[in-house]
Design a protein around this motif. Sequence first.
Motif, PDB file in Angstrom:
ATOM      1  N   SER A 569     -12.063  54.653   3.622  1.00  0.00           N
ATOM      2  CA  SER A 569     -11.964  53.288   4.123  1.00  0.00           C
ATOM      3  C   SER A 569     -11.162  52.434   3.160  1.00  0.00           C
ATOM      4  O   SER A 569     -10.994  52.783   1.985  1.00  0.00           O
ATOM      5  CB  SER A 569     -13.365  52.685   4.308  1.00  0.00           C
ATOM      6  N   THR A 570     -10.681  51.317   3.666  1.00  0.00           N
ATOM      7  CA  THR A 570     -10.022  50.295   2.847  1.00  0.00           C
ATOM      8  C   THR A 570     -10.687  48.963   3.145  1.00  0.00           C
ATOM      9  O   THR A 570     -11.215  48.743   4.237  1.00  0.00           O
ATOM     10  CB  THR A 570      -8.525  50.203   3.163  1.00  0.00           C
ATOM     11  N   SER A 571     -10.641  48.070   2.182  1.00  0.00           N
ATOM     12  CA  SER A 571     -11.201  46.737   2.395  1.00  0.00           C
ATOM     13  C   SER A 571     -10.608  45.780   1.367  1.00  0.00           C
ATOM     14  O   SER A 571     -10.025  46.206   0.367  1.00  0.00           O
ATOM     15  CB  SER A 571     -12.726  46.760   2.266  1.00  0.00           C
ATOM     16  N   ARG A 572     -10.771  44.500   1.634  1.00  0.00           N
ATOM     17  CA  ARG A 572     -10.290  43.479   0.712  1.00  0.00           C
ATOM     18  C   ARG A 572     -11.428  43.028  -0.206  1.00  0.00           C
ATOM     19  O   ARG A 572     -12.585  42.986   0.188  1.00  0.00           O
ATOM     20  CB  ARG A 572      -9.756  42.272   1.482  1.00  0.00           C
ATOM     21  N   ASN A 573     -11.033  42.667  -1.407  1.00  0.00           N
ATOM     22  CA  ASN A 573     -11.969  42.080  -2.357  1.00  0.00           C
ATOM     23  C   ASN A 573     -11.212  40.981  -3.109  1.00  0.00           C
ATOM     24  O   ASN A 573     -10.626  41.223  -4.162  1.00  0.00           O
ATOM     25  CB  ASN A 573     -12.507  43.133  -3.316  1.00  0.00           C
ATOM     26  N   GLY A 574     -11.200  39.792  -2.516  1.00  0.00           N
ATOM     27  CA  GLY A 574     -10.415  38.705  -3.085  1.00  0.00           C
ATOM     28  C   GLY A 574      -8.941  39.018  -3.018  1.00  0.00           C
ATOM     29  O   GLY A 574      -8.400  39.288  -1.941  1.00  0.00           O
ATOM     30  N   VAL A 577      -7.387  45.099  -3.220  1.00  0.00           N
ATOM     31  CA  VAL A 577      -7.690  45.999  -2.109  1.00  0.00           C
ATOM     32  C   VAL A 577      -8.452  47.193  -2.658  1.00  0.00           C
ATOM     33  O   VAL A 577      -8.053  47.789  -3.673  1.00  0.00           O
ATOM     34  CB  VAL A 577      -6.406  46.465  -1.393  1.00  0.00           C
ATOM     35  N   LEU A 578      -9.551  47.532  -1.984  1.00  0.00           N
ATOM     36  CA  LEU A 578     -10.371  48.665  -2.398  1.00  0.00           C
ATOM     37  C   LEU A 578     -10.135  49.839  -1.453  1.00  0.00           C
ATOM     38  O   LEU A 578     -10.085  49.670  -0.235  1.00  0.00           O
ATOM     39  CB  LEU A 578     -11.859  48.308  -2.380  1.00  0.00           C
ATOM     40  N   VAL A 579     -10.028  51.026  -2.020  1.00  0.00           N
ATOM     41  CA  VAL A 579      -9.950  52.263  -1.242  1.00  0.00           C
ATOM     42  C   VAL A 579     -11.123  53.141  -1.663  1.00  0.00           C
ATOM     43  O   VAL A 579     -11.291  53.450  -2.844  1.00  0.00           O
ATOM     44  CB  VAL A 579      -8.626  53.020  -1.479  1.00  0.00           C
ATOM     45  N   ARG A 580     -11.955  53.505  -0.698  1.00  0.00           N
ATOM     46  CA  ARG A 580     -13.089  54.378  -0.976  1.00  0.00           C
ATOM     47  C   ARG A 580     -12.769  55.793  -0.517  1.00  0.00           C
ATOM     48  O   ARG A 580     -12.174  56.000   0.542  1.00  0.00           O
ATOM     49  CB  ARG A 580     -14.343  53.879  -0.255  1.00  0.00           C
TER      50      ARG A 580
END
Length: 663
Positions: A569-574, A577-580
Amino acid sequence: MSRARLRTRATRTLLAGVAFALAAVAAPATAADPTASLLHPMFDDHAVLQRDQPVRVYGVAPAGQTVRVEFAGKRARARASDDGRWEAQLPAFEAGGPHTLVVTAGDRSQRVSDVLVGDVWLCSGQSNMELQVWRALDARAEMAGAGNDRIRMFTVPQVSDVVPKAAFSETVEWQPVKPETVREFSAACYFFARELQKQVDVPMGLIDASWGGSRIQAWTSGEALRTLGDYDAELDVLGRYADDAVAAVGEWGTLWQDWWSARGGIDADDRPWAADEASGAWRAAPEQLGAWERWGESELAEFNGMVWYRTTVELDAAQAAQGATLVLGPADEIDMTWVNGRGVGSTYGAGAGREYALPAGLLRAGGNTIVVNVLDTYRDGGLAGPASAHLLRLADGSEVPLDGGWRYRVVPPELGTPPRAPWQSAAGLSTLYNGMIAPIGRYGLRGALWYQGESNTFEHDRYAQLLRALRSDWRNRFGADLPLLVVQLANYGAAPTAPTDSDWAALREAQRAVAAEDRNTGLAVTIDIGDRYDIHPTNKQELGRRLARVARHVVYGESLPPSGPVPASTSRNGDAVLVRFDDVSDGLLAYGAAGPIGFELCGADAGSCRYAQAELAGDRVTLRASGAGDATRVRYCWADSPVCTLFDGAGLPAGPFELPVTP
């Protein structure tokens, strides 16, 4: 990458070969031959039969005759159909052997000895699957130490055909692994089985059906390609080619011309194949012809693409009235050829000359124009010389050399790549399925290994649906749940210095996506074991280990991660960008630096990608770059030959990918 395995023929030879193939499909000659084998050639001494599933045994016998089969204490019978074919089904067997297979029909009997029961694998693809053990890393020691009677090898002859063949046209045999037999066998296939057998202790049967330079379309049946809707016109021409090769070539020439005329930037009057073409863009070619990279022209020094060739030949009325064959020297690697504006032939393969029978009435008294378009995709390209190697062979046996001088013009690369003639061996449609997969019959398999894609990078946008079609096609033949183990393309070429688009990366993404959508499909990541200087990396031992690991997960149900870290998954953090990642063994690691390199953050527009700083934390990677808040995509290892440093504790690399950033 490509190999010159195509056997060029005059039209009479072509039609004779087609007639033979049709006869083999419609009425096998062995059915009427009292000395012929009752069994299909797949069932021979030293064969391996698939365990734990009913065993189909098949062959040919006199029409209507009862065939009795006996194996390992079990019996079955079948009746030969009107065309002589028969198929019997034995129950499932556990791994073991050796056993003897006995088949009887009337007063004829056939006995096959030393047959094992185990797991059977089909290994297919292009040159990296074909690459032999003698070319692999540490080959001398590998061959000297090879000796395993419980691994058996079967090499499918390299034959292409325009119709499905019912049997092999060359002698075939199963061979136990020995130093003298393993030398020419597929290194990837052999090392896979050797590694897998350490955990799966059963006999292994290996069927190598591979051909260097082949496209995926050549390995897929016509019926499967029809379902895609993109190849109907070419398949129609291929069907006519079986009955009238000369007429079909003319039709193909028209389709090729339509492709050219539809290119953007092409003037409506620009018809290089036409007899009356008067464009001033033609230049004199060297008399010796040969690889255009060695002509001393800077434009061609490292050119991969299309070049037009053109010459004329004078004939008198008596010569023009005869039947004739156009004889050309080798062309590296694909030619499309016209005479007096009519398509007469197209062949794939760098090492073989061309011979094209000309339709009656095509030649004329006076000047006759010969035009050849040559497409090269790898290393040297061009029409071989000298000019005297090219000629017209007339029906009376005389020859007229094409030595009046050749002219050429270079095609701008942005025009793209032309369609391939559907009958070409490794570049055609269904030709290798017809000549190399169909003759196997419906032999029992445990799974299939697929290492191919280099020859399709120019059409990466089609590859996902083509790979799905091949997977479905082979499952229709060999079993509905047939596992498919796909080798993702290895790194090759110069390392990138800035984010860039990459056909190779896009094709790797297609392979990843297709593997991820199906529980019986696995992906072996090889992005770290290629060779930037050689499209044929020699470390096939590590490839074999990775394929065996994928098989243990996909086929045998082991819980180990099959191929290294995969993006979940990818997501935003401020502003980051985070990739798990999933399938991580013993944590994520970065080689050679505090954080991994090779990550990019991209916007919606082309050319918007930029390298990102990456930090590791558990199973996550945090990405930061200027404008990261506007990023809509994450790419990793996106280049022909990227530098990739993200691994897990098991030493397996995270594979290349492109994913949207989740809002």
